[in-house]
Design a protein around this motif. Structure first.
Motif, PDB file in Angstrom:
ATOM      1  N   GLY A 264     -20.630 -66.649  33.935  1.00 31.43           N
ATOM      2  CA  GLY A 264     -20.761 -66.570  35.154  1.00 31.43           C
ATOM      3  C   GLY A 264     -22.412 -67.537  36.160  1.00 31.43           C
ATOM      4  N   ASP A 265     -21.503 -67.847  36.999  1.00 29.04           N
ATOM      5  CA  ASP A 265     -22.912 -68.410  38.094  1.00 29.04           C
ATOM      6  C   ASP A 265     -23.836 -67.255  38.948  1.00 29.04           C
ATOM      7  OD1 ASP A 265     -22.333 -70.992  38.259  1.00 29.04           O
ATOM      8  OD2 ASP A 265     -20.547 -71.207  39.506  1.00 29.04           O
ATOM      9  N   LYS A 266     -24.988 -67.188  38.669  1.00 27.83           N
ATOM     10  CA  LYS A 266     -25.944 -66.541  39.716  1.00 27.83           C
ATOM     11  C   LYS A 266     -25.530 -66.131  40.812  1.00 27.83           C
ATOM     12  CE  LYS A 266     -30.809 -65.252  39.070  1.00 27.83           C
ATOM     13  NZ  LYS A 266     -30.364 -64.179  38.323  1.00 27.83           N
ATOM     14  N   LEU A 267     -25.512 -64.599  41.028  1.00 27.50           N
ATOM     15  CA  LEU A 267     -25.727 -64.187  42.032  1.00 27.50           C
ATOM     16  C   LEU A 267     -26.655 -64.047  43.070  1.00 27.50           C
ATOM     17  CD1 LEU A 267     -23.138 -61.518  40.988  1.00 27.50           C
ATOM     18  CD2 LEU A 267     -22.646 -63.883  41.952  1.00 27.50           C
ATOM     19  N   TYR A 268     -26.757 -64.350  43.979  1.00 29.94           N
ATOM     20  CA  TYR A 268     -27.553 -63.859  44.638  1.00 29.94           C
ATOM     21  C   TYR A 268     -28.225 -62.652  44.864  1.00 29.94           C
ATOM     22  CZ  TYR A 268     -27.448 -68.953  46.415  1.00 29.94           C
ATOM     23  OH  TYR A 268     -27.356 -70.382  46.609  1.00 29.94           O
ATOM     24  N   GLU A 269     -27.661 -61.224  45.273  1.00 31.89           N
ATOM     25  CA  GLU A 269     -27.963 -60.615  44.905  1.00 31.89           C
ATOM     26  C   GLU A 269     -27.286 -59.713  43.747  1.00 31.89           C
ATOM     27  OE1 GLU A 269     -28.015 -57.912  49.222  1.00 31.89           O
ATOM     28  OE2 GLU A 269     -26.641 -60.297  49.779  1.00 31.89           O
ATOM     29  N   ASN A 270     -27.305 -58.838  42.984  1.00 30.97           N
ATOM     30  CA  ASN A 270     -27.017 -57.321  42.193  1.00 30.97           C
ATOM     31  C   ASN A 270     -26.195 -57.067  42.222  1.00 30.97           C
ATOM     32  OD1 ASN A 270     -28.852 -58.941  40.310  1.00 30.97           O
ATOM     33  ND2 ASN A 270     -29.664 -57.671  39.473  1.00 30.97           N
ATOM     34  N   ARG A 271     -24.995 -57.048  41.642  1.00 31.34           N
ATOM     35  CA  ARG A 271     -23.909 -55.803  41.599  1.00 31.34           C
ATOM     36  C   ARG A 271     -23.384 -55.107  41.123  1.00 31.34           C
ATOM     37  NH1 ARG A 271     -24.966 -56.958  46.594  1.00 31.34           N
ATOM     38  NH2 ARG A 271     -23.854 -58.028  47.876  1.00 31.34           N
ATOM     39  N   ASN A 272     -22.717 -53.911  40.960  1.00 26.95           N
ATOM     40  CA  ASN A 272     -22.369 -52.296  40.396  1.00 26.95           C
ATOM     41  C   ASN A 272     -20.836 -53.299  39.981  1.00 26.95           C
ATOM     42  OD1 ASN A 272     -24.812 -51.460  39.875  1.00 26.95           O
ATOM     43  ND2 ASN A 272     -24.072 -49.735  41.695  1.00 26.95           N
ATOM     44  N   LEU A 273     -20.515 -53.976  38.780  1.00 28.64           N
ATOM     45  CA  LEU A 273     -18.979 -54.462  38.468  1.00 28.64           C
ATOM     46  C   LEU A 273     -18.331 -52.845  37.560  1.00 28.64           C
ATOM     47  CD1 LEU A 273     -19.764 -57.989  37.317  1.00 28.64           C
ATOM     48  CD2 LEU A 273     -19.488 -56.836  39.760  1.00 28.64           C
ATOM     49  N   GLN A 274     -17.085 -53.257  38.260  1.00 27.17           N
ATOM     50  CA  GLN A 274     -16.424 -51.968  36.936  1.00 27.17           C
ATOM     51  C   GLN A 274     -14.923 -53.374  36.449  1.00 27.17           C
ATOM     52  OE1 GLN A 274     -15.612 -47.624  37.097  1.00 27.17           O
ATOM     53  NE2 GLN A 274     -13.462 -48.580  37.356  1.00 27.17           N
ATOM     54  N   SER A 275     -14.972 -53.431  34.771  1.00 29.43           N
ATOM     55  CA  SER A 275     -13.929 -53.593  34.507  1.00 29.43           C
ATOM     56  C   SER A 275     -12.752 -52.650  33.663  1.00 29.43           C
ATOM     57  CB  SER A 275     -14.108 -54.673  33.696  1.00 29.43           C
ATOM     58  OG  SER A 275     -14.496 -55.239  34.578  1.00 29.43           O
ATOM     59  N   VAL A 276     -11.499 -52.290  34.207  1.00 25.44           N
ATOM     60  CA  VAL A 276     -10.391 -51.848  33.625  1.00 25.44           C
ATOM     61  C   VAL A 276      -9.629 -52.690  32.988  1.00 25.44           C
ATOM     62  CG1 VAL A 276      -8.675 -50.024  33.644  1.00 25.44           C
ATOM     63  CG2 VAL A 276     -10.711 -50.159  35.156  1.00 25.44           C
ATOM     64  N   PHE A 277      -9.092 -52.565  31.811  1.00 31.05           N
ATOM     65  CA  PHE A 277      -7.949 -53.494  30.553  1.00 31.05           C
ATOM     66  C   PHE A 277      -6.916 -52.778  29.986  1.00 31.05           C
ATOM     67  CE2 PHE A 277     -12.652 -55.818  29.945  1.00 31.05           C
ATOM     68  CZ  PHE A 277     -11.741 -56.391  30.282  1.00 31.05           C
ATOM     69  N   ILE A 278      -5.887 -52.513  29.645  1.00 25.72           N
ATOM     70  CA  ILE A 278      -4.779 -51.965  29.278  1.00 25.72           C
ATOM     71  C   ILE A 278      -3.834 -52.969  28.210  1.00 25.72           C
ATOM     72  CG2 ILE A 278      -2.480 -50.131  29.473  1.00 25.72           C
ATOM     73  CD1 ILE A 278      -4.561 -49.379  32.538  1.00 25.72           C
ATOM     74  N   ASP A 279      -3.940 -52.944  27.505  1.00 24.56           N
ATOM     75  CA  ASP A 279      -2.794 -54.057  26.215  1.00 24.56           C
ATOM     76  C   ASP A 279      -2.278 -53.087  25.898  1.00 24.56           C
ATOM     77  OD1 ASP A 279      -6.255 -55.208  25.286  1.00 24.56           O
ATOM     78  OD2 ASP A 279      -4.996 -56.211  27.560  1.00 24.56           O
ATOM     79  N   ALA A 280      -0.909 -53.462  25.659  1.00 25.84           N
ATOM     80  CA  ALA A 280       0.106 -52.867  24.888  1.00 25.84           C
ATOM     81  C   ALA A 280       0.536 -54.821  23.495  1.00 25.84           C
ATOM     82  CB  ALA A 280       1.603 -52.328  25.099  1.00 25.84           C
ATOM     83  N   ILE A 281       1.108 -54.117  22.577  1.00 23.20           N
ATOM     84  CA  ILE A 281       1.424 -55.174  21.388  1.00 23.20           C
ATOM     85  C   ILE A 281       2.304 -54.728  20.449  1.00 23.20           C
ATOM     86  CG2 ILE A 281      -0.914 -55.147  19.993  1.00 23.20           C
ATOM     87  CD1 ILE A 281      -0.211 -58.054  19.197  1.00 23.20           C
ATOM     88  N   GLY A 282       2.793 -54.950  20.128  1.00 21.87           N
ATOM     89  CA  GLY A 282       4.438 -54.866  19.443  1.00 21.87           C
ATOM     90  C   GLY A 282       4.358 -55.942  18.486  1.00 21.87           C
ATOM     91  N   LYS A 283       4.980 -55.299  17.179  1.00 27.85           N
ATOM     92  CA  LYS A 283       5.440 -56.737  16.256  1.00 27.85           C
ATOM     93  C   LYS A 283       6.542 -56.001  15.091  1.00 27.85           C
ATOM     94  CE  LYS A 283       0.711 -59.059  15.498  1.00 27.85           C
ATOM     95  NZ  LYS A 283       0.569 -59.290  14.408  1.00 27.85           N
ATOM     96  N   TYR A 284       8.065 -56.402  14.843  1.00 26.77           N
ATOM     97  CA  TYR A 284       8.945 -55.721  13.840  1.00 26.77           C
ATOM     98  C   TYR A 284       9.728 -57.880  13.525  1.00 26.77           C
ATOM     99  CZ  TYR A 284      13.500 -53.893  12.018  1.00 26.77           C
ATOM    100  OH  TYR A 284      14.064 -53.896  11.533  1.00 26.77           O
ATOM    101  N   ASN A 285      10.102 -57.380  12.436  1.00 28.54           N
ATOM    102  CA  ASN A 285      10.283 -59.004  11.773  1.00 28.54           C
ATOM    103  C   ASN A 285      10.643 -59.773  12.193  1.00 28.54           C
ATOM    104  OD1 ASN A 285      12.747 -58.992  10.221  1.00 28.54           O
ATOM    105  ND2 ASN A 285      14.410 -58.920  11.171  1.00 28.54           N
TER     106      ASN A 285
END
Length: 407
Positions: A264-285
């Motif tokens: 992404g674009d450069k910010l004018y001030e630095n920031r502390n970022l936090q990301s959360v990802f939760i996934d589920a995948i299933g397969k059958y027949n």
């Protein structure tokens, strides 16, 4: 005299035989010095002494898209979306491996901008794999982020990843990674993946003080998928027993200087970022389903400064959250597949007031697998519903045809 002639004849015969044996030995030496070739996933070459191995792979995505966006004239785009070359193997010992991936299409490399590095290099990483349970990596490669991002773009069911992946993923970065695998075919399995990286994304060469930490846990309650099917979309292997993977990721990027952390674009001030990802995948027949949640948060997403014209400008962290839902079925004989995906994206209130829209996206696709994900034909129609702080609504849609081929 007869004895002398007999003796000379025997010596001549022996000399000829010795010459033949010498030629044969030379040919044997030449053959033994040639590399061994293998054909599976790509073209592989292994030296005769087994001291190095090189595997060569390529893939390309050719596509044409028709766009119908509100307040814009309808248009189409024809392009090579992706063109990749991948080299991997080992040197000295199979425990010491390397992977190099280069990109050449305009959409991959991006526009050349003054003061920015060229984005040809996607992966350049060395790994040490002491046994089947541990793997240690050093270099530039994908962080252990959300499942769809870690998937190769060549292993997708639709022509592109979701709108949430586009805005919230943590992409590639340079640093150290340590992974632990505990996998069984039909028993509870799990993987733990960690990374300490620069936080600046790929091909960064500047000096900075920021750092990023990533941790991921993957759970496979019914054991592993066929041929690593937890990291390619669609049940093209037709799992005979239900298979499920659940995963969660926590990522922190301290003093990030870009709007999306590694991108992404450069910010004018630095920031502390936090990301959360939760996934589920299933397969059958032949059935495959996926649901995922993604977010990015920060204390204050807005940064203010002066642009190149000396005017005050606001640049922001793309903070918010989103959900993806995806369902598909692969027919057993024809290898046709139908896919549907629904995504919602809600941005942080502070940037919503800057008229950055909330969004809903509906996609439907049909894929014909000719040779699994390596050679396939895809058609997709996607509809976007955008809602703005001002109360405006926009409805955009596109239709796309794509062919993917590779080895």
């Amino acid at each position: 005299m007869k004895k002398i002639i007999f003796l000379l004849s025997m010596l001549s015969f022996g000399a000829v035989n010795a010459q033949i044996d010498t030629k044969k030995d030379i040919e044997d030496i030449k053959i033994s010095s040639l590399p061994y070739y293998s054909y599976g996933k790509g073209l592989g070459m292994t030296s005769a002494d087994s001291l190095f191995q090189l595997n060569i792979r390529f893939r390309m995505q050719n596509r044409v898209t028709y766009f119908d966006y509100e307040e814009q004239e309808s248009n189409y785009e024809a392009q090579i979306r992706r063109l990749r070359l991948r080299l991997d193997g080992y040197v000295g010992n199979p425990k010491f491996q390397y992977a190099l991936q280069l990109s050449f299409s305009p959409g991959d490399v991006g526009e050349i901008e003054e003061g920015k590095n060229l984005n040809i290099i996607r992966d350049a990483v060395v790994s040490y794999n002491p046994n089947k349970n541990w793997s240690f990596l050093f270099g530039q490669t994908k962080l252990p982020g959300n499942r769809q991002r870690v998937n190769s773009s060549g292993s997708l069911q639709l022509t592109d990843r979701s709108i949430n992946n586009a805005q919230f993923n943590i992409d590639r970065d340079f640093g150290f990674q340590a992974n632990y695998f505990q996998q069984q075919k039909d028993q509870f399995s799990y993987n733990i993946k960690t990374a300490v990286s620069s936080g600046n994304g790929r091909n960064w060469s500047g000096k900075d003080n920021n750092v990023a930490l990533t941790g991921k846990l993957e759970l496979l309650p019914f054991g592993t998928f066929k041929k690593g099917g937890d990291y390619f979309e669609g049940d093209i292997q037709r799992e005979e027993k239900p298979k499920v993977m659940l995963s969660g990721v926590l990522h922190k990027n301290f003093d990030a200087n870009a709007a999306r952390g590694q991108q992404g674009d450069k910010l004018y001030e630095n920031r502390n970022l936090q990301s959360v990802f939760i996934d589920a995948i299933g397969k059958y027949n032949g059935w495959a389903g996926m649901v995922s949640y993604m977010n990015r948060t920060t204390d204050n997403p807005l940064t203010v400064g002066e642009n190149s014209d000396g005017l005050q400008e606001t640049r922001y962290v793309f903070a918010g959250e989103g959900m993806d839902y995806q369902l598909s079925y692969t027919f057993p004989v024809s290898h046709y597949e139908i896919i549907g995906r629904f995504s919602t994206q809600n941005v942080n209130d502070a940037i919503y007031k800057l008229n950055v829209p909330n969004q809903k996206q509906y996609s439907f696709g049909v894929t014909k697998y000719i040779w699994e994900h390596a050679f396939k034909v895809q058609a997709e129609v996607t509809y976007d519903d955008l809602s703005y702080h001002t109360g405006d609504q926009k409805n955009n849609w596109y239709v796309r045809f794509q062919i993917e081929i590779g080895i």
